[in-house]
Design a protein around this motif. Structure first.
Motif, PDB file in Angstrom:
ATOM      1  N   VAL A  21       0.811  -1.213   0.000  1.00  0.00           N
ATOM      2  CA  VAL A  21       0.000   0.000   0.000  1.00  0.00           C
ATOM      3  C   VAL A  21       0.850   1.272   0.000  1.00  0.00           C
ATOM      4  CG1 VAL A  21      -1.666   1.311   1.408  1.00  0.00           C
ATOM      5  CG2 VAL A  21      -1.992  -1.122   1.036  1.00  0.00           C
ATOM      6  N   LEU A  22       2.027   1.242   0.571  1.00  0.00           N
ATOM      7  CA  LEU A  22       2.838   2.452   0.725  1.00  0.00           C
ATOM      8  C   LEU A  22       3.040   3.259  -0.560  1.00  0.00           C
ATOM      9  CD1 LEU A  22       5.621   1.597   3.330  1.00  0.00           C
ATOM     10  CD2 LEU A  22       3.846   3.334   3.500  1.00  0.00           C
ATOM     11  N   PRO A  23       3.354   2.652  -1.685  1.00  0.00           N
ATOM     12  CA  PRO A  23       3.597   3.479  -2.879  1.00  0.00           C
ATOM     13  C   PRO A  23       2.344   4.057  -3.545  1.00  0.00           C
ATOM     14  CG  PRO A  23       4.296   1.198  -3.267  1.00  0.00           C
ATOM     15  CD  PRO A  23       3.733   1.267  -1.899  1.00  0.00           C
ATOM     16  N   VAL A  54      -5.196   2.713   7.538  1.00  0.00           N
ATOM     17  CA  VAL A  54      -6.580   2.223   7.508  1.00  0.00           C
ATOM     18  C   VAL A  54      -6.777   1.269   6.330  1.00  0.00           C
ATOM     19  CG1 VAL A  54      -8.991   2.915   7.163  1.00  0.00           C
ATOM     20  CG2 VAL A  54      -7.524   4.207   8.726  1.00  0.00           C
ATOM     21  N   LEU A  55      -6.275   1.655   5.152  1.00  0.00           N
ATOM     22  CA  LEU A  55      -6.387   0.794   3.977  1.00  0.00           C
ATOM     23  C   LEU A  55      -5.647  -0.520   4.180  1.00  0.00           C
ATOM     24  CD1 LEU A  55      -7.411   0.465   1.082  1.00  0.00           C
ATOM     25  CD2 LEU A  55      -5.313   1.602   0.310  1.00  0.00           C
ATOM     26  N   LEU A  59      -7.410  -4.251   4.060  1.00  0.00           N
ATOM     27  CA  LEU A  59      -6.936  -5.290   3.137  1.00  0.00           C
ATOM     28  C   LEU A  59      -6.367  -6.490   3.886  1.00  0.00           C
ATOM     29  CD1 LEU A  59      -5.239  -3.131   0.366  1.00  0.00           C
ATOM     30  CD2 LEU A  59      -7.405  -4.362   0.251  1.00  0.00           C
ATOM     31  N   ALA A  60      -5.614  -6.242   4.961  1.00  0.00           N
ATOM     32  CA  ALA A  60      -5.044  -7.345   5.736  1.00  0.00           C
ATOM     33  C   ALA A  60      -6.142  -8.171   6.392  1.00  0.00           C
ATOM     34  CB  ALA A  60      -4.075  -6.812   6.782  1.00  0.00           C
ATOM     35  N   THR A  61      -7.209  -7.535   6.830  1.00  0.00           N
ATOM     36  CA  THR A  61      -8.320  -8.259   7.431  1.00  0.00           C
ATOM     37  C   THR A  61      -9.006  -9.154   6.403  1.00  0.00           C
ATOM     38  OG1 THR A  61      -8.631  -6.465   9.025  1.00  0.00           O
ATOM     39  CG2 THR A  61     -10.482  -7.991   8.715  1.00  0.00           C
ATOM     40  N   VAL A  62      -9.171  -8.658   5.185  1.00  0.00           N
ATOM     41  CA  VAL A  62      -9.772  -9.466   4.122  1.00  0.00           C
ATOM     42  C   VAL A  62      -8.876 -10.658   3.786  1.00  0.00           C
ATOM     43  CG1 VAL A  62     -10.412  -9.451   1.667  1.00  0.00           C
ATOM     44  CG2 VAL A  62     -11.118  -7.577   3.150  1.00  0.00           C
ATOM     45  N   VAL A  63      -7.573 -10.417   3.666  1.00  0.00           N
ATOM     46  CA  VAL A  63      -6.643 -11.504   3.350  1.00  0.00           C
ATOM     47  C   VAL A  63      -6.620 -12.524   4.485  1.00  0.00           C
ATOM     48  CG1 VAL A  63      -4.214 -12.072   2.960  1.00  0.00           C
ATOM     49  CG2 VAL A  63      -5.235 -10.120   1.799  1.00  0.00           C
ATOM     50  N   PHE A  64      -6.585 -12.049   5.738  1.00  0.00           N
ATOM     51  CA  PHE A  64      -6.570 -12.975   6.875  1.00  0.00           C
ATOM     52  C   PHE A  64      -7.873 -13.772   6.948  1.00  0.00           C
ATOM     53  CE2 PHE A  64      -7.480 -14.107  11.276  1.00  0.00           C
ATOM     54  CZ  PHE A  64      -6.373 -14.895  11.557  1.00  0.00           C
ATOM     55  N   ALA A  65      -9.005 -13.126   6.695  1.00  0.00           N
ATOM     56  CA  ALA A  65     -10.288 -13.836   6.719  1.00  0.00           C
ATOM     57  C   ALA A  65     -10.315 -14.926   5.650  1.00  0.00           C
ATOM     58  CB  ALA A  65     -11.438 -12.858   6.521  1.00  0.00           C
TER      59      ALA A  65
END
Length: 88
Positions: A21-23, A54-55, A59-65
């Motif tokens: 997400v950083l770039p 926040v983004l 995204l990490a929550t979706v990937v972890f789920a």
């Protein structure tokens, strides 16, 4: 999967997602022509880190789920996929 393992996996996914997400949306000082003294040309003008955290979390929550669904609910693991050995 225990809570400590889940938190460790979530942290690794979150950290990896942060680097993805950083770039997004960065504009360097060199690109804009507005350079502050004592900074590198490649330094971003407005990094918007709050938005990126926040983004990253979303995204990490979706990937972890997805990871949890596949491994814990459906019970799939690396051994469930066929092994392909080239040349055999």
């Amino acid at each position: 999967m225990g809570i400590v393992s889940a938190l460790a996996i979530y942290f690794i996914i979150w950290w990896t997602t942060l680097f993805v997400v950083l770039p997004i949306g960065n504009q360097s000082q060199h690109e804009s022509g507005d350079r502050a003294l004592g900074t590198a040309d490649s330094a971003p003008i407005n990094a918007r880190m709050g938005f990126k955290f926040v983004l990253t979390t979303i995204l990490a929550t979706v990937v972890f789920a997805t990871f949890y669904l596949v491994t814990q609910v459906w019970g799939l693991g690396p051994d469930d996929f066929p092994h392909f050995i080239p040349g055999t």
